[in-house]
Design a protein around this motif. Sequence first.
Motif, PDB file in Angstrom:
ATOM      1  N   ARG A  21       0.923  -1.265   0.001  1.00 31.61           N
ATOM      2  CA  ARG A  21      -0.082  -0.035   0.158  1.00 31.61           C
ATOM      3  C   ARG A  21       0.965   1.104   0.129  1.00 31.61           C
ATOM      4  N   SER A  22       1.870   1.191  -0.960  1.00 26.22           N
ATOM      5  CA  SER A  22       2.849   2.361  -0.966  1.00 26.22           C
ATOM      6  C   SER A  22       2.526   3.404  -2.276  1.00 26.22           C
ATOM      7  N   THR A  23       2.914   4.372  -2.154  1.00 25.25           N
ATOM      8  CA  THR A  23       2.864   5.117  -3.577  1.00 25.25           C
ATOM      9  C   THR A  23       4.044   4.983  -4.425  1.00 25.25           C
ATOM     10  N   THR A  24       4.881   4.076  -4.234  1.00 26.18           N
ATOM     11  CA  THR A  24       5.910   3.801  -4.919  1.00 26.18           C
ATOM     12  C   THR A  24       5.395   3.476  -6.412  1.00 26.18           C
ATOM     13  N   PRO A  25       6.001   3.932  -7.575  1.00 27.95           N
ATOM     14  CA  PRO A  25       5.311   3.673  -8.852  1.00 27.95           C
ATOM     15  C   PRO A  25       5.663   1.939  -9.149  1.00 27.95           C
ATOM     16  N   LEU A  26       4.433   1.671  -9.826  1.00 21.18           N
ATOM     17  CA  LEU A  26       4.225   0.230 -10.142  1.00 21.18           C
ATOM     18  C   LEU A  26       5.029   0.014 -11.464  1.00 21.18           C
ATOM     19  N   GLU A  27       5.223  -1.009 -11.831  1.00 20.41           N
ATOM     20  CA  GLU A  27       6.212  -1.612 -13.020  1.00 20.41           C
ATOM     21  C   GLU A  27       5.481  -1.409 -14.120  1.00 20.41           C
ATOM     22  N   CYS A  28       3.961  -1.907 -14.267  1.00 27.11           N
ATOM     23  CA  CYS A  28       3.433  -1.808 -15.530  1.00 27.11           C
ATOM     24  C   CYS A  28       3.256  -0.408 -15.938  1.00 27.11           C
ATOM     25  N   PRO A  29       2.950   0.437 -15.176  1.00 26.60           N
ATOM     26  CA  PRO A  29       2.690   1.891 -15.658  1.00 26.60           C
ATOM     27  C   PRO A  29       3.846   2.704 -16.098  1.00 26.60           C
ATOM     28  N   HIS A  30       5.031   1.978 -15.519  1.00 24.41           N
ATOM     29  CA  HIS A  30       6.435   2.586 -15.850  1.00 24.41           C
ATOM     30  C   HIS A  30       6.688   2.191 -17.399  1.00 24.41           C
ATOM     31  N   ILE A  31       6.338   0.937 -17.487  1.00 22.37           N
ATOM     32  CA  ILE A  31       6.671   0.246 -18.874  1.00 22.37           C
ATOM     33  C   ILE A  31       5.773   0.867 -19.912  1.00 22.37           C
ATOM     34  N   TRP A  32       4.307   1.299 -19.422  1.00 22.20           N
ATOM     35  CA  TRP A  32       3.655   1.810 -20.576  1.00 22.20           C
ATOM     36  C   TRP A  32       3.977   3.308 -20.782  1.00 22.20           C
ATOM     37  N   ALA A  33       4.722   3.763 -20.057  1.00 25.56           N
ATOM     38  CA  ALA A  33       4.994   5.261 -20.016  1.00 25.56           C
ATOM     39  C   ALA A  33       6.348   5.325 -20.956  1.00 25.56           C
ATOM     40  N   VAL A  34       7.286   4.189 -20.493  1.00 24.51           N
ATOM     41  CA  VAL A  34       8.326   3.873 -21.641  1.00 24.51           C
ATOM     42  C   VAL A  34       8.016   3.479 -23.201  1.00 24.51           C
ATOM     43  N   GLU A  35       6.921   2.928 -23.273  1.00 18.54           N
ATOM     44  CA  GLU A  35       6.553   2.518 -24.585  1.00 18.54           C
ATOM     45  C   GLU A  35       6.018   3.715 -25.316  1.00 18.54           C
ATOM     46  N   ALA A  36       5.159   4.568 -24.797  1.00 16.24           N
ATOM     47  CA  ALA A  36       4.429   5.608 -25.233  1.00 16.24           C
ATOM     48  C   ALA A  36       5.543   6.670 -25.459  1.00 16.24           C
ATOM     49  N   ASN A  37       6.609   6.969 -24.768  1.00 14.31           N
ATOM     50  CA  ASN A  37       7.653   7.932 -24.748  1.00 14.31           C
ATOM     51  C   ASN A  37       8.395   7.502 -25.988  1.00 14.31           C
ATOM     52  N   GLU A  38       8.649   6.207 -26.373  1.00 11.71           N
ATOM     53  CA  GLU A  38       9.352   5.954 -27.630  1.00 11.71           C
ATOM     54  C   GLU A  38       8.916   6.489 -28.856  1.00 11.71           C
ATOM     55  N   LEU A  39       7.572   6.420 -28.954  1.00 11.56           N
ATOM     56  CA  LEU A  39       6.986   7.025 -29.987  1.00 11.56           C
ATOM     57  C   LEU A  39       7.319   8.449 -30.466  1.00 11.56           C
TER      58      LEU A  39
END
Length: 305
Positions: free
Chosen positions: A235-253
């Motif tokens: 129950r922390s606010t540490t970023p999750l792995e999946c949203p980080h990967i989705w951000a990386v994926e979108a950023n590559e575009l």
Amino acid sequence: MWCATLTAVFVSLLPKVHGWGASGHEAVGAIAQQFLASEASSFVASTLDSGETLSSAAPWADDVRSESAFAWSAPLHFVDAEDDPPSSCSVSESRDCSDGECILTAIANYTSRVVDDSLSHEQIYEALKFLDHFIGDIGQPLHVEAFELGGNDIKAKCGGSSTNLQDSGLINKRLKADFGSSVATWANTLVTRIKSGEYANLTSDWISCSSTTEQVSRRELRNVETDIKGHLASRSTTPLECPHIWAVEANELNCEFVFTYTQFSDLCSTSYYDGAIPLIELQLAKQGFRLAAWLNVLFDGSPNL
């Protein structure tokens, strides 16, 4: 929840144009609605207002971000990736979200809050609407980019009108030209692609998340379900792995396509439009499917997709 610490001056400097626009966010919500499992569907129906859906609720976070009561939420719509497009694209949580106020931590926070029985109905209602919106935002390439203020400082035209690179006119043109300006019809088309069309063989990858730091043998085990369940255990606010990967994926575009745009040319009447629409539709389909998977894990225990 973050406090209202932003000053009015700072809020006035934030981008005024929102990449997907209301129609793009409504499409993400409409897609997700069609893939909800039983408990998630019941939760959405009982939490949102009567007659409200994930589609109609999706633009809410953009609607309120300029209000003084929600000024604190403005930085949560994006993560300012300090990379170097179009030469190099990347998203680093430690570099780009060091103050803990970005879309990565926001998704973590509202994932915890939406299942927190100690909160009031109104707080859970807001958590659901923020998740509905932010899971859409994180698939928008310019919401995960700092260069030129996420494209807001790149001058553009759309149909002859002056705007900037984050303009939602591309979506509006697509809707008017091919779907009778109906978001529902457009979303149904994308759902068909997911279920039996060109996206059907891609969907398992959309909810699998490969870590950028773990060894390959461990990456293969990470997915939406393990990501959320691991997060809720702490129950922390540490970023999750999946949203980080989705951000990386979108950023590559941004390196692959977005910043190939020629400044001052017309977004909506050049070859840029033809290249952008397939990417926009793919990103919206992904985020709608991912939003459903996210809610299904939270309320049904697995993606159920």
